[in-house]
Design an enzyme around this catalytic site. Structure first.
Site, PDB file in Angstrom:
ATOM      1  N   CYS A   1       0.869  -1.167   0.000  1.00 20.06           N
ATOM      2  CA  CYS A   1       0.000   0.000   0.000  1.00 20.06           C
ATOM      3  C   CYS A   1       0.907   1.218   0.000  1.00 20.06           C
ATOM      4  CB  CYS A   1      -0.914  -0.002   1.230  1.00 20.06           C
ATOM      5  SG  CYS A   1      -2.012   1.428   1.305  1.00 20.06           S
TER       6      CYS A   1
ATOM      7  N   GLU B   1      -3.340   1.216  -6.397  1.00 20.43           N
ATOM      8  CA  GLU B   1      -2.306   0.261  -6.807  1.00 20.43           C
ATOM      9  C   GLU B   1      -2.095   0.439  -8.301  1.00 20.43           C
ATOM     10  OE1 GLU B   1       0.551  -1.183  -6.224  1.00 20.43           O
ATOM     11  OE2 GLU B   1      -0.442  -1.791  -4.378  1.00 20.43           O
TER      12      GLU B   1
END
Length: 220
Positions: free
Chosen positions: A2, A104
């Site tokens: 993340c 992402e």
């Protein structure tokens, strides 16, 4: 992993959700492009939960300056209990990072980075499992944190092989150390149906980008 996330819920809403007392110096929200080293909202457990602010980027106690080693924004669930930087925090200093969603990236045939926005399929906030560390050097004092990641579930693996550990409300007391031992069993991928994701504008590739349009879907 993340590496960027989004928080749109107001701090007082997060304080109510987590039944936490808010600090006075909380970072401004909404923020549609939360980046490493930013100050972020963090929930601490105990007899009275607290909603506070920490630097996203865990600083081990032996660093002489914040940039004395790698920037540790994530801690891998598989090794968190053994890594010297993280093992004490994994036992004693677990926390929760509230978020609305995260980003992402995949790559196209020309190796260009293509951003995706990922959020709970039912909407609402995410509770990322995290750990924290007080870093002190001379007169400098800073509370810092890292988000815990695990292997991706099958749906998320289409985008990336890692994902944040996402805690359900019933898991919060155990992760925060309020309900005894066994937090290690929570460091698992979320169910495949938990998250939705879509392509977003490459403008978010810049850590200077801002605005709610960053999470709007675009044609893939």
């Amino acid at each position: 992993m993340c590496g960027r996330f989004v928080i749109t819920e107001a701090a007082d809403e997060m304080a109510r959700l987590f039944e936490a007392i808010p600090a006075n110096d909380l970072p401004q929200v909404p923020n549609h492009n939360v980046c490493p080293t930013n100050q972020i909202l963090v929930v601490l457990g105990g007899e009275g939960r607290r909603l506070t602010s920490m630097r996203w980027g865990f600083i081990p106690h032996w660093y002489k300056s914040p940039g004395d080693g790698p920037l540790l924004i994530n801690a891998r669930a598989e090794t968190i209990a053994e890594k010297p930087a993280f093992r004490s925090a994994a036992r004693e200093r677990r926390c929760i990072v509230p978020a609305t969603g995260f980003y992402e990236w995949t790559k196209d045939a020309d190796n260009k980075r293509l951003p995706w926005y990922i959020r709970p399929s039912g909407g609402g906030p995410i509770a990322f499992a995290a750990i924290w560390q007080e870093w002190r050097h001379g007169d400098d004092l800073m509370n810092t944190c890292a988000i815990v990641t695990t292997s991706a579930n099958a749906a998320m693996a289409k985008i990336h092989h890692r994902m944040p550990v996402c805690l359900s409300p019933e898991d919060w007391p155990l992760w925060l150390g309020e309900a005894g031992k066994g937090a290690a069993m929570l460091m698992r991928p979320a169910p495949e149906s938990y998250l939705d994701f879509w392509r977003v504008d490459p403008r978010v590739n810049s850590n200077r980008a801002s605005g709610c349009d960053l999470i709007e879907p675009i044609s893939a």
